[in-house]
Design a protein around this motif. Structure first.
Motif, PDB file in Angstrom:
ATOM      1  N   THR A  36       0.902  -0.839  -0.169  1.00  0.00           N
ATOM      2  CA  THR A  36       0.191  -0.428  -0.107  1.00  0.00           C
ATOM      3  C   THR A  36       0.945   1.479   0.345  1.00  0.00           C
ATOM      4  OG1 THR A  36      -1.450  -1.463   1.195  1.00  0.00           O
ATOM      5  CG2 THR A  36      -2.159   0.974   1.583  1.00  0.00           C
ATOM      6  N   ALA A  37       2.018   0.986   0.430  1.00  0.00           N
ATOM      7  CA  ALA A  37       2.637   2.356   1.052  1.00  0.00           C
ATOM      8  C   ALA A  37       3.807   2.393  -0.659  1.00  0.00           C
ATOM      9  CB  ALA A  37       4.015   2.317   1.825  1.00  0.00           C
ATOM     10  N   VAL A  38       3.385   2.082  -1.266  1.00  0.00           N
ATOM     11  CA  VAL A  38       4.500   1.936  -2.232  1.00  0.00           C
ATOM     12  C   VAL A  38       3.267   2.649  -2.988  1.00  0.00           C
ATOM     13  CG1 VAL A  38       5.691   0.636  -4.268  1.00  0.00           C
ATOM     14  CG2 VAL A  38       6.307   0.505  -2.518  1.00  0.00           C
ATOM     15  N   ARG A  39       2.235   1.889  -3.406  1.00  0.00           N
ATOM     16  CA  ARG A  39       0.782   2.287  -3.829  1.00  0.00           C
ATOM     17  C   ARG A  39       0.494   3.618  -4.222  1.00  0.00           C
ATOM     18  NH1 ARG A  39      -3.435  -2.134  -4.410  1.00  0.00           N
ATOM     19  NH2 ARG A  39      -2.255  -3.615  -5.186  1.00  0.00           N
ATOM     20  N   THR A  40       0.747   3.797  -2.941  1.00  0.00           N
ATOM     21  CA  THR A  40       0.647   6.181  -2.479  1.00  0.00           C
ATOM     22  C   THR A  40       0.937   7.063  -2.994  1.00  0.00           C
ATOM     23  OG1 THR A  40       1.339   5.327   0.028  1.00  0.00           O
ATOM     24  CG2 THR A  40      -0.672   4.833  -0.527  1.00  0.00           C
ATOM     25  N   GLN A  41       2.580   5.919  -3.594  1.00  0.00           N
ATOM     26  CA  GLN A  41       3.517   6.910  -3.752  1.00  0.00           C
ATOM     27  C   GLN A  41       3.143   7.288  -5.479  1.00  0.00           C
ATOM     28  OE1 GLN A  41       7.388   6.013  -3.379  1.00  0.00           O
ATOM     29  NE2 GLN A  41       6.888   5.381  -1.072  1.00  0.00           N
ATOM     30  N   GLY A  42       2.566   6.206  -5.636  1.00  0.00           N
ATOM     31  CA  GLY A  42       1.865   6.380  -7.254  1.00  0.00           C
ATOM     32  C   GLY A  42       2.846   5.782  -8.086  1.00  0.00           C
ATOM     33  N   ILE A  43       3.439   4.417  -7.569  1.00  0.00           N
ATOM     34  CA  ILE A  43       3.913   3.459  -8.385  1.00  0.00           C
ATOM     35  C   ILE A  43       2.668   1.494  -7.916  1.00  0.00           C
ATOM     36  CG2 ILE A  43       6.018   2.019  -8.228  1.00  0.00           C
ATOM     37  CD1 ILE A  43       7.447   4.785  -6.305  1.00  0.00           C
ATOM     38  N   ALA A  44       3.074   1.407  -9.791  1.00  0.00           N
ATOM     39  CA  ALA A  44       2.657   0.652  -9.061  1.00  0.00           C
ATOM     40  C   ALA A  44       3.334  -0.675  -9.112  1.00  0.00           C
ATOM     41  CB  ALA A  44       2.515  -0.111 -11.222  1.00  0.00           C
ATOM     42  N   CYS A  45       2.157  -1.484  -7.628  1.00  0.00           N
ATOM     43  CA  CYS A  45       2.757  -2.279  -7.415  1.00  0.00           C
ATOM     44  C   CYS A  45       1.891  -3.589  -6.923  1.00  0.00           C
ATOM     45  CB  CYS A  45       3.592  -1.825  -5.904  1.00  0.00           C
ATOM     46  SG  CYS A  45       4.007  -3.461  -4.789  1.00  0.00           S
ATOM     47  N   LYS A  46       2.103  -4.539  -7.209  1.00  0.00           N
ATOM     48  CA  LYS A  46       1.461  -5.363  -6.448  1.00  0.00           C
ATOM     49  C   LYS A  46       1.415  -7.071  -5.719  1.00  0.00           C
ATOM     50  CE  LYS A  46      -2.245  -8.857  -9.355  1.00  0.00           C
ATOM     51  NZ  LYS A  46      -2.982  -9.546 -10.393  1.00  0.00           N
ATOM     52  N   TYR A  47      -0.057  -7.442  -4.761  1.00  0.00           N
ATOM     53  CA  TYR A  47       0.322  -8.108  -3.791  1.00  0.00           C
ATOM     54  C   TYR A  47       0.097  -9.204  -4.804  1.00  0.00           C
ATOM     55  CZ  TYR A  47       1.599  -8.975   0.777  1.00  0.00           C
ATOM     56  OH  TYR A  47       2.003  -9.676   2.249  1.00  0.00           O
ATOM     57  N   GLN A  48       1.035 -10.250  -5.379  1.00  0.00           N
ATOM     58  CA  GLN A  48      -0.030 -11.308  -6.146  1.00  0.00           C
ATOM     59  C   GLN A  48       0.133 -12.768  -5.617  1.00  0.00           C
ATOM     60  OE1 GLN A  48       0.557 -10.934  -9.241  1.00  0.00           O
ATOM     61  NE2 GLN A  48      -0.173 -12.548  -9.223  1.00  0.00           N
ATOM     62  N   PRO A  49      -1.221 -13.085  -5.615  1.00  0.00           N
ATOM     63  CA  PRO A  49      -1.664 -13.812  -5.335  1.00  0.00           C
ATOM     64  C   PRO A  49      -0.347 -15.354  -6.190  1.00  0.00           C
ATOM     65  CG  PRO A  49      -3.504 -13.315  -6.201  1.00  0.00           C
ATOM     66  CD  PRO A  49      -2.605 -12.314  -6.327  1.00  0.00           C
ATOM     67  N   LEU A  50      -0.638 -16.616  -4.972  1.00  0.00           N
ATOM     68  CA  LEU A  50       0.116 -17.917  -6.144  1.00  0.00           C
ATOM     69  C   LEU A  50      -0.390 -19.106  -5.975  1.00  0.00           C
ATOM     70  CD1 LEU A  50       3.791 -16.395  -4.607  1.00  0.00           C
ATOM     71  CD2 LEU A  50       2.769 -15.841  -7.207  1.00  0.00           C
ATOM     72  N   LYS A  51       0.409 -19.601  -7.048  1.00  0.00           N
ATOM     73  CA  LYS A  51      -0.856 -20.946  -7.195  1.00  0.00           C
ATOM     74  C   LYS A  51      -0.586 -21.519  -5.202  1.00  0.00           C
ATOM     75  CE  LYS A  51       2.004 -23.218 -10.375  1.00  0.00           C
ATOM     76  NZ  LYS A  51       2.813 -23.201 -10.962  1.00  0.00           N
ATOM     77  N   GLU A  52       0.755 -22.194  -4.699  1.00  0.00           N
ATOM     78  CA  GLU A  52       0.864 -22.360  -3.958  1.00  0.00           C
ATOM     79  C   GLU A  52       0.095 -21.965  -2.512  1.00  0.00           C
ATOM     80  OE1 GLU A  52       3.620 -20.951  -5.614  1.00  0.00           O
ATOM     81  OE2 GLU A  52       3.963 -23.124  -6.602  1.00  0.00           O
ATOM     82  N   GLY A  53      -0.145 -20.710  -2.021  1.00  0.00           N
ATOM     83  CA  GLY A  53      -0.802 -20.643  -1.128  1.00  0.00           C
ATOM     84  C   GLY A  53       0.134 -19.619  -0.773  1.00  0.00           C
ATOM     85  N   TYR A  54      -0.962 -19.053   0.650  1.00  0.00           N
ATOM     86  CA  TYR A  54       0.048 -17.898   1.137  1.00  0.00           C
ATOM     87  C   TYR A  54       0.803 -18.141   2.788  1.00  0.00           C
ATOM     88  CZ  TYR A  54      -3.511 -14.863  -1.195  1.00  0.00           C
ATOM     89  OH  TYR A  54      -3.951 -14.269  -2.466  1.00  0.00           O
ATOM     90  N   ARG A  55       1.707 -17.534   3.158  1.00  0.00           N
ATOM     91  CA  ARG A  55       2.667 -17.612   4.211  1.00  0.00           C
ATOM     92  C   ARG A  55       1.615 -16.817   5.277  1.00  0.00           C
ATOM     93  NH1 ARG A  55       5.302 -14.114   6.781  1.00  0.00           N
ATOM     94  NH2 ARG A  55       6.285 -12.965   4.942  1.00  0.00           N
ATOM     95  N   ALA A  56       0.484 -17.018   6.784  1.00  0.00           N
ATOM     96  CA  ALA A  56       0.249 -16.666   7.118  1.00  0.00           C
ATOM     97  C   ALA A  56       0.356 -15.894   8.216  1.00  0.00           C
ATOM     98  CB  ALA A  56      -1.338 -17.066   7.230  1.00  0.00           C
ATOM     99  N   TRP A  57       0.028 -14.822   9.392  1.00  0.00           N
ATOM    100  CA  TRP A  57       0.245 -14.161  10.120  1.00  0.00           C
ATOM    101  C   TRP A  57      -0.543 -14.528  11.161  1.00  0.00           C
ATOM    102  CZ3 TRP A  57      -0.434 -10.294  11.261  1.00  0.00           C
ATOM    103  CH2 TRP A  57      -0.740  -8.288  10.665  1.00  0.00           C
ATOM    104  N   ALA A  58       0.030 -13.893  12.087  1.00  0.00           N
ATOM    105  CA  ALA A  58      -1.491 -13.862  13.132  1.00  0.00           C
ATOM    106  C   ALA A  58      -1.180 -13.376  14.238  1.00  0.00           C
ATOM    107  CB  ALA A  58      -2.578 -14.484  13.502  1.00  0.00           C
ATOM    108  N   SER A  59      -1.572 -12.069  15.035  1.00  0.00           N
ATOM    109  CA  SER A  59      -1.402 -11.177  15.846  1.00  0.00           C
ATOM    110  C   SER A  59      -2.066 -10.738  17.030  1.00  0.00           C
ATOM    111  CB  SER A  59      -0.228  -9.757  15.949  1.00  0.00           C
ATOM    112  OG  SER A  59       0.381  -9.531  16.704  1.00  0.00           O
ATOM    113  N   GLY A  60      -1.231 -10.967  18.010  1.00  0.00           N
ATOM    114  CA  GLY A  60      -2.800 -11.187  19.619  1.00  0.00           C
ATOM    115  C   GLY A  60      -2.455 -10.229  20.495  1.00  0.00           C
TER     116      GLY A  60
END
Lengths: 314, 415
Positions: free
Chosen positions: B275-299
């Motif tokens: 998001t921070a890269v995009r707000t500078q007006g630069i194209a940046c994609k958070y690319q979904p990948l076929k193997e799936g995501y690495r998740a995290w959770a905080s609490g």
């Protein structure tokens, strides 16, 4: 001349001692007493932490605790694969060699630049106000933080940075030069930029104490400029060179910020290894590494001190 | 009138009493909670709103991810509330410095998202490689030092935020499609790739890439054997020697700068950094990948020593946190909150549709601070909540062989 002043001063002190009612023994006791605050500060903030580091380096640890013990495993881990892995270098050796390489290169470059700048200030700038002004100009970069001075290089040296744009604009290259940033080159450049002043100041200080009459005498005796430099100026500036060298060598040995930022974190440094270990709560391992680093730095310093007796020269 | 000594003293004591009384009442009212977490989790908006709604002052203590865990272990009295990652728990819980939170005092304990409580999304199980939150959510006793596999009344952490991480790319500087983690080590991107220099997370990204290349199948990417670690590091060293990596990064800003300056076109990345890269007006994609995501959770966790009014205030704050406003605030930054239903109440329908349902934005999407994030018509990278969290392959983790792994990682950095 200095000798006569010296002995004169000593004689007057010797004369003053009986007048103050001090006998030799008492004087020594009082001297110790006067040095006590210094000793306390020294013990509390230097010797104690050092002793703790040394002790902890033999402790055991898990991922969430450290336990008092006396094991050598931390040191063994440090040198894991260093002997049986030969001729391939183990991580520790490789890291130290890389750090030493930076140390040497940065030392050599800062020495040449530092010496030249100091020489110019001391011998080519004639008036004292001008010397002071020039000297202050040298310190201007120190008005901002180290990190800012480092980061300022990044937009300059990057793939789409000013230098690459200029080179391609002039037609010198048609591809951006990748080695300008996140490389050994950028690390050395930043270290030299950051630490040259540590070389300039002590050398300048030594040179200012050289009696101009000596240089005149050399010239009168028919010495060439080069001979004056090698036979008069350099030997007399030696304490400054040594002190500057000690500054630069110790700083670069422990540096991990510059190597991290300018090397794109791809280049190992002892400091970074210690930092990673501390982050993962491997305090004993970090302590063992710190002890090793301390030994390495002390060896380097003692080698430098062999070349000059600092106490005598100061 | 004569001012006697007596009347003077009376007046003085009355004055004294009135000036003394005010701060006394004040001190009774406002509790200050020292909130330890990474800077990314510390929204000034949440602290302000909490102080308005509850009269509780939130004092943020910002440190790095690894330092949060270090602080919990080494200085457990220096905070009243900690927001830490679930993957740190296998290190934190045995230290005994966190207490099991009383589930009966958490109003919405049973409404916490199923992906955290059970590891399921929409009834389907997600990947559980690594330290999956549902494995470490419960303690066996209030002062327990071991996890319980069955739900108990003693909760380790109440989720604040969680998300699914993937690779960030610069679509304007990349030819063709990127659809697999293998791209991270693809020679096509030589000297234009980056990986993060936080060993426990970096090695997971590397493992995703190496497994995607078909070089190895891990038993558990989040808990490798020594042989698996050796193999992974050897592959990384090989890639490094071949000049695959432009740099490594260890904090949010570094990853933003690498991407925005074009030094790097593909790298492991965190959602707010994209998001921070995009707000500078630069194209940046958070690319979904076929193997799936690495998740995290905080609490949220509570230090063992917390008691009395501070403890009450901490529970009050956590209950407020789950009641919707904070959840909506975080959702609008791209995170997911613990309780989805309450967050929905505080979001506009078009915002909910964009952030959670994978629908095209009906109106411009704004950040909580009022910056334009996406123009109308855009869809979220990776799509809906089910699509993203449902495709989780592994979770951030601390391995049993962590010490060995860190040593090998240092070897990789030195190579």
């Amino acid at each position: 001349m200095t000798d006569t002043i010296d002995t004169g001063a000593r004689r007057s002190i010797r004369r003053a001692i009986p007048r103050l009612g001090l006998r030799r023994g008492q004087g020594a006791g009082e001297g110790l007493l006067l040095a006590l605050p210094m000793w306390l500060v020294f013990a509390l903030f230097f010797l104690l932490p050092l002793a703790v580091t040394l002790v902890v380096s033999f402790w055991e640890f898990t991922q969430y605790s450290i336990e008092p013990a006396f094991i050598l495993r931390n040191y063994a881990d440090l040198f894991d694969g260093c002997i049986d892995g030969l001729p391939y270098l183990c991580t520790t050796l490789k890291t130290y060699l890389s750090t030493l390489k930076f140390c040497f290169l940065v030392w050599a470059v800062t020495l040449v630049i530092g010496f030249s700048v100091a020489y110019f200030l001391a011998f080519h700038v004639r008036s004292l106000p001008m010397q002071v002004t020039c000297f202050l100009i040298c310190t201007i970069p120190f008005w901002t933080s180290i990190v800012i001075r480092m980061i300022a290089w990044i937009p300059l040296l990057g793939r789409n940075g000013l230098v690459n744009q200029a080179l391609m604009g002039m037609g010198v290259t048609d591809q951006p030069l990748e080695w300008l940033l996140y490389s050994d080159f950028s690390v050395i450049l930043a270290l030299v930029h950051l630490y040259t002043l540590f070389m300039v100041v002590p050398i300048f200080n030594s040179m200012m104490r050289i009696d101009p009459a000596l240089i005149e005498a050399a010239r009168d005796s028919g010495a060439s400029g080069r001979q004056t430099l090698t036979n008069v100026v350099i030997p007399l500036a030696r304490p400054g060179i040594l002190i500057g060298s000690i500054f630069v060598v110790t700083i670069v040995m422990g540096d991990f910020l510059t190597i991290g930022i300018m090397g794109g974190q791809q280049i190992a440094s002892v400091g970074k290894t210690i930092q990673t270990e501390i982050q993962y709560l491997q305090f004993p391992l970090a302590a063992a590494n710190a002890v090793l680093l301390l030994i390495a730095v002390m060896l380097a310093i003692s080698a430098l001190l062999r070349m000059v007796d600092i106490r005598k020269e100061l | 009138m004569t001012t006697t000594r007596r009347t003077f003293l009376k007046g003085a004591s009355a004055l004294g009493a009135s000036t003394l009384a005010a701060p006394y009442v004040h001190a009774q009212e406002a509790v200050t909670l020292r909130y330890l977490s990474t800077a990314v989790n510390q929204s000034p908006g949440i602290a302000k709103k909490a102080s308005e709604d509850l009269g509780i002052n939130i004092e943020y203590i910002a440190v790095t991810t690894d330092d949060v865990a270090r602080r919990v272990i080494t200085q457990p009295n220096s905070f009243d509330l900690v927001d830490t990652e679930y993957f740190a728990l296998p290190n934190l819980v045995p230290s005994g410095n966190l207490k099991g939170m009383d589930a009966t005092r958490i109003d919405r304990a049973d409404q916490i998202a199923s992906v955290i409580r059970e590891g399921t999304v929409g009834g389907k199980a997600v990947g559980s490689d690594g330290t999956a939150p549902f494995e470490v959510l419960y303690l066996d006793a209030a002062d327990g030092k071991a996890f319980s596999s069955e739900p108990t009344e003693f909760i380790t952490l109440i989720p604040t935020t969680y998300n699914a991480d993937t690779l960030g790319i610069r679509p304007d500087l990349i030819d063709g499609e990127v659809n697999s983690w293998a791209a991270l080590l693809d020679p096509k991107f030589a000297s234009k790739a980056a990986i993060l220099n936080i060993p426990s997370i970096g090695i997971m990204d590397a493992a995703m890439a190496i497994e995607a290349m078909g070089e190895i199948t891990y038993g558990d990417k989040g808990n490798m054997t020594r042989e698996e670690i050796d193999f992974t590091i050897a592959k990384l060293i090989e890639a490094k020697r071949a000049g695959q990596f432009r740099a490594f990064w260890s904090n949010f800003n570094e990853s933003v700068n690498l991407m925005a300056s074009g030094e790097v076109v593909i790298q492991s990345m965190w959602s707010p950094a994209v998001t921070a890269v995009r707000t500078q007006g630069i194209a940046c994609k958070y690319q979904p990948l076929k193997e799936g995501y690495r998740a995290w959770a905080s609490g949220f966790g509570l230090p063992r020593t917390l008691d009395g009014r501070k403890e009450d205030a901490a529970y009050e704050f956590i209950n407020w946190f789950l009641s919707g406003w904070a959840g909506a605030h975080l959702s609008k930054q791209g995170y997911y909150p613990a309780v989805l239903d309450t967050a929905k109440e505080y979001m506009e329908p078009y915002e909910w549709a964009y952030w959670y349902e994978g629908a095209a934005a009906e109106q411009d999407i704004m950040s909580p601070s009022g910056d334009l994030l996406e123009e109308a018509g855009a869809t979220r990278d990776g799509g809906s909540y089910e699509d993203r969290m449902g495709a989780v392959a592994c979770w951030n983790a601390v391995m049993d062989e962590n010490q060995y792994m860190v040593r090998k990682w240092n070897e990789f950095i030195a190579a």
